[in-house]
Design a protein around this motif. Structure first.
Motif, PDB file in Angstrom:
ATOM      1  N   UNK A 235       4.055 -11.156  -0.430  1.00  0.00           N
ATOM      2  CA  UNK A 235       4.460 -11.412   1.055  1.00  0.00           C
ATOM      3  C   UNK A 235       3.747 -10.425   2.051  1.00  0.00           C
ATOM      4  N   UNK A 236       3.156  -9.196   1.498  1.00  0.00           N
ATOM      5  CA  UNK A 236       2.565  -8.340   2.101  1.00  0.00           C
ATOM      6  C   UNK A 236       1.119  -8.509   2.490  1.00  0.00           C
ATOM      7  N   UNK A 237       0.411  -8.656   1.094  1.00  0.00           N
ATOM      8  CA  UNK A 237      -0.958  -8.497   0.936  1.00  0.00           C
ATOM      9  C   UNK A 237      -1.815  -9.852   0.474  1.00  0.00           C
ATOM     10  N   UNK A 238      -0.791 -10.734   0.209  1.00  0.00           N
ATOM     11  CA  UNK A 238      -1.358 -12.048  -0.330  1.00  0.00           C
ATOM     12  C   UNK A 238      -2.567 -11.955  -1.196  1.00  0.00           C
TER      13      UNK A 238
ATOM     14  N   UNK B 250      -2.262  -4.853   5.959  1.00  0.00           N
ATOM     15  CA  UNK B 250      -1.168  -5.922   5.697  1.00  0.00           C
ATOM     16  C   UNK B 250      -1.369  -7.062   6.436  1.00  0.00           C
ATOM     17  N   UNK B 251      -0.887  -8.135   5.662  1.00  0.00           N
ATOM     18  CA  UNK B 251      -1.271  -9.555   6.116  1.00  0.00           C
ATOM     19  C   UNK B 251      -0.333 -10.185   7.322  1.00  0.00           C
ATOM     20  N   UNK B 252       1.022  -9.497   7.140  1.00  0.00           N
ATOM     21  CA  UNK B 252       2.000 -10.211   7.874  1.00  0.00           C
ATOM     22  C   UNK B 252       2.429 -11.468   7.853  1.00  0.00           C
ATOM     23  N   UNK B 253       3.443 -12.250   8.202  1.00  0.00           N
ATOM     24  CA  UNK B 253       4.180 -13.653   7.752  1.00  0.00           C
ATOM     25  C   UNK B 253       3.596 -14.381   8.600  1.00  0.00           C
TER      26      UNK B 253
ATOM     27  N   UNK C 195       4.715 -16.559  10.466  1.00  0.00           N
ATOM     28  CA  UNK C 195       5.637 -16.870  11.628  1.00  0.00           C
ATOM     29  C   UNK C 195       5.280 -15.657  12.748  1.00  0.00           C
ATOM     30  N   UNK C 196       4.210 -14.792  12.256  1.00  0.00           N
ATOM     31  CA  UNK C 196       4.061 -13.733  13.260  1.00  0.00           C
ATOM     32  C   UNK C 196       5.092 -12.332  13.059  1.00  0.00           C
ATOM     33  N   UNK C 197       5.837 -12.354  12.250  1.00  0.00           N
ATOM     34  CA  UNK C 197       6.912 -11.315  11.846  1.00  0.00           C
ATOM     35  C   UNK C 197       6.620 -10.578  10.548  1.00  0.00           C
ATOM     36  N   UNK C 198       7.174  -9.439  10.457  1.00  0.00           N
ATOM     37  CA  UNK C 198       6.998  -8.600   9.299  1.00  0.00           C
ATOM     38  C   UNK C 198       5.750  -7.467   9.676  1.00  0.00           C
ATOM     39  N   UNK C 199       5.541  -6.599   8.772  1.00  0.00           N
ATOM     40  CA  UNK C 199       4.616  -5.550   9.009  1.00  0.00           C
ATOM     41  C   UNK C 199       3.079  -6.078   8.902  1.00  0.00           C
ATOM     42  N   UNK C 200       2.345  -5.685   9.815  1.00  0.00           N
ATOM     43  CA  UNK C 200       0.999  -6.453  10.095  1.00  0.00           C
ATOM     44  C   UNK C 200       0.235  -4.899   9.932  1.00  0.00           C
ATOM     45  N   UNK C 201      -1.169  -4.924   9.293  1.00  0.00           N
ATOM     46  CA  UNK C 201      -1.913  -3.968   9.226  1.00  0.00           C
ATOM     47  C   UNK C 201      -2.905  -4.134  10.460  1.00  0.00           C
TER      48      UNK C 201
ATOM     49  N   UNK D  34      -5.291   9.734  15.568  1.00  0.00           N
ATOM     50  CA  UNK D  34      -4.431   8.527  15.473  1.00  0.00           C
ATOM     51  C   UNK D  34      -2.901   8.788  15.222  1.00  0.00           C
ATOM     52  N   UNK D  35      -1.970   7.942  15.550  1.00  0.00           N
ATOM     53  CA  UNK D  35      -0.638   8.078  15.263  1.00  0.00           C
ATOM     54  C   UNK D  35      -0.570   8.484  13.954  1.00  0.00           C
ATOM     55  N   UNK D  36       0.324   9.750  13.833  1.00  0.00           N
ATOM     56  CA  UNK D  36       0.707  10.206  12.387  1.00  0.00           C
ATOM     57  C   UNK D  36       2.362  10.235  12.354  1.00  0.00           C
ATOM     58  N   UNK D  37       3.125  10.097  13.504  1.00  0.00           N
ATOM     59  CA  UNK D  37       4.471  10.137  13.278  1.00  0.00           C
ATOM     60  C   UNK D  37       5.305   8.678  13.544  1.00  0.00           C
ATOM     61  N   UNK D  38       6.344   8.620  13.065  1.00  0.00           N
ATOM     62  CA  UNK D  38       7.091   7.520  13.203  1.00  0.00           C
ATOM     63  C   UNK D  38       6.290   6.167  12.444  1.00  0.00           C
ATOM     64  N   UNK D  39       5.876   6.328  11.516  1.00  0.00           N
ATOM     65  CA  UNK D  39       4.878   5.299  11.079  1.00  0.00           C
ATOM     66  C   UNK D  39       5.659   4.489   9.850  1.00  0.00           C
ATOM     67  N   UNK D  40       5.199   3.299   9.705  1.00  0.00           N
ATOM     68  CA  UNK D  40       5.825   2.437   8.687  1.00  0.00           C
ATOM     69  C   UNK D  40       4.885   2.187   7.615  1.00  0.00           C
ATOM     70  N   UNK D  41       5.501   1.771   6.367  1.00  0.00           N
ATOM     71  CA  UNK D  41       4.520   1.330   5.215  1.00  0.00           C
ATOM     72  C   UNK D  41       5.524   0.682   4.306  1.00  0.00           C
ATOM     73  N   UNK D  42       5.086  -0.346   3.726  1.00  0.00           N
ATOM     74  CA  UNK D  42       5.930  -1.174   2.565  1.00  0.00           C
ATOM     75  C   UNK D  42       5.450  -0.449   1.309  1.00  0.00           C
ATOM     76  N   UNK D  43       6.354  -0.178   0.565  1.00  0.00           N
ATOM     77  CA  UNK D  43       6.550   0.429  -0.638  1.00  0.00           C
ATOM     78  C   UNK D  43       6.088  -0.763  -1.582  1.00  0.00           C
ATOM     79  N   UNK D  44       5.793  -0.065  -3.043  1.00  0.00           N
ATOM     80  CA  UNK D  44       5.175  -1.065  -4.053  1.00  0.00           C
ATOM     81  C   UNK D  44       6.336  -1.969  -4.421  1.00  0.00           C
ATOM     82  N   UNK D  45       7.574  -1.879  -3.923  1.00  0.00           N
ATOM     83  CA  UNK D  45       8.559  -3.044  -4.456  1.00  0.00           C
ATOM     84  C   UNK D  45       8.914  -3.833  -3.177  1.00  0.00           C
TER      85      UNK D  45
END
Length: 436
Positions: A83-86, A124-127, A129-135, A255-266
């Protein structure tokens, strides 16, 4: 201004962060605009990605989203998260001796999610519908090269990195991201050839500067290697981060280095910080530039990123040890007119090696000798007739007996004279006897 956009994104993120985390010279030709990407800025996760607006990434998407470019993530492995990398991950390998052959299994009990966090920020691909984390470059391809830190690998770290770089280059990487540091300025000579191999094959190498919070007070290798694009970190206001960045003269961009998001392996969403996350934001931007301008070589891709950076108020001399050339502006890097350059503005590793590495000494040439004619020695004197050692010869009398007599006789006479004089003195002192 871009800094104002960063602040606005921060305010929006703060308003919804709790609910999200609880739920998981010659002008460059203008690129052709692309169709709109599914993107819902009001989505809670997208709203937390303040860098999409703050660094001009959403604007850059109007031109490109990284299609046709491959980013190699040399890290702890990109998790299998459909769902993240497709279909983003097009290849991979393990160089740690501990991961799976395709480089997708997390390596290390502590850092296993690190590679997935990095990759999700980059592509990251994102969903749909335009939601979810995107790279930053959601249409770029990824290569997963899994390495292990410390005891998580059976292969020496310097060998892992060198092997990982070569594999990535040989398997089509246009950009290599390395979000780690060794905390030392110098690096093993085995890295010389590996990084030169990447440069010779026109690959952009993006690395993290390191974090004070992790013990890196100054940038360390590979961020000190000439030619790499070293990324420093800033907070949500565009100010150099105290804990999630460091300083050094090799920093090229911030570049931004605080308050970041990431998707874990699970597949779960994680909040994190550090230049490990700032680097893939820049790597994703490099993918946008390469996609929009495929005619540019690696040196000009790097040059566009640093030349279009937003200046930092109060910073007059660049590169600055905290900010490099300034704050990342992805839209300007993609769209601005930037004169081309002939060399990598971040340095020339080949020249550095020539100046500072001791070349292997060539074998010393064998001395050439010319034969010299030497005149023969005169014939030896004939041997004298053997005689008795008890009978004096003329030579023994001349050099032995006569000198001995000459030295001995005066000594004997002198001794006799001294003795006679002593006797006379004693006789004179003896008293006389009267006559009877």
């Amino acid at each position: 201004m871009r800094l104002q956009a960063i602040v606005r994104g921060t305010v929006a993120a703060a308003a919804i962060a709790a609910s999200v985390l609880l739920t998981g010279a010659t002008p460059t030709p203008s690129p052709t605009p692309t169709p709109p990407i599914p993107d819902d800025p009001s989505d809670p996760v997208r709203a937390l990605e303040y860098w999409l607006d703050g660094a001009g990434i959403r604007e850059a998407w109007q031109t490109t989203r990284g299609e046709g470019v491959t980013i190699a993530v040399i890290d702890t492995g990109i998790g299998r998260i459909p769902t993240v990398f497709g279909d983003a991950v097009v290849g991979g390998t393990d160089v740690s001796g501990s991961g799976s052959p395709d480089g997708r299994s997390p390596v290390g009990a502590v850092d296993g999610d690190h590679g997935s966090w990095v990759a999700s920020l980059a592509a990251a691909r994102g969903k749909a519908d335009g939601s979810g984390m995107i790279g930053v470059a959601p249409e770029a391809d990824l290569l997963s090269v899994s390495i292990g830190f410390g005891a998580a690998a059976s292969v020496p770290f310097v060998d892992q990195v060198a092997d990982g770089i070569r594999w990535a280059v040989d398997n089509g990487a246009d950009i290599i991201n390395m979000s780690f540091t060794t905390n030392t300025l110098d690096w093993d000579q085995r890295w010389d050839d590996a990084f030169l191999y990447a440069y010779e094959h026109d690959v952009v190498v993006v690395v993290a500067a390191g974090n004070r919070g992790s013990g890196t007070s100054m940038v360390g290798a590979p961020a000190t290697i000439p030619g790499v694009l070293t990324v420093g970190g800033v907070d949500q206001t565009g100010t150099a981060s105290v804990e999630a960045s460091t300083q050094g003269i090799t920093i090229g961009i911030s570049a931004p280095s605080e308050g970041l998001l990431g998707v874990s392996a699970d597949g779960s969403l994680a909040s994190w910080r550090g230049t490990s996350g700032a680097a893939p934001i820049v790597a994703g931007t490099a993918a946008l530039v390469r996609s929009a301008h495929p005619e540019l070589d690696a040196a000009n891709v790097i040059n566009r990123i640093i030349e279009t950076a937003l200046p930092v108020p109060g910073v007059t001399d660049v590169p600055d040890p905290l900010y490099g050339y300034g704050l990342l502006d992805a839209d300007a890097a993609v769209s601005a007119s930037v004169p081309p350059v002939d060399a990598n503005p971040m340095g020339d590793l080949a020249e550095w090696v020539r100046l500072y590495r001791r070349a292997d000494a060539a074998p010393a040439p064998e001395p050439e000798s010319t034969p010299v004619d030497v005149e023969p020695l005169p014939p030896a004197d004939p041997p004298s007739t053997a005689g008795s050692p008890l009978i004096p010869s003329a030579e023994s009398l001349r050099y032995g007996t006569l000198p001995l007599i000459m030295l001995s006789v005066p000594g004997i006479l002198f001794g006799l004279g001294v003795t006679a004089a002593a006797r006379r003195i004693r006789s004179a002192r003896k008293p006389s006897t009267p006559a009877a």
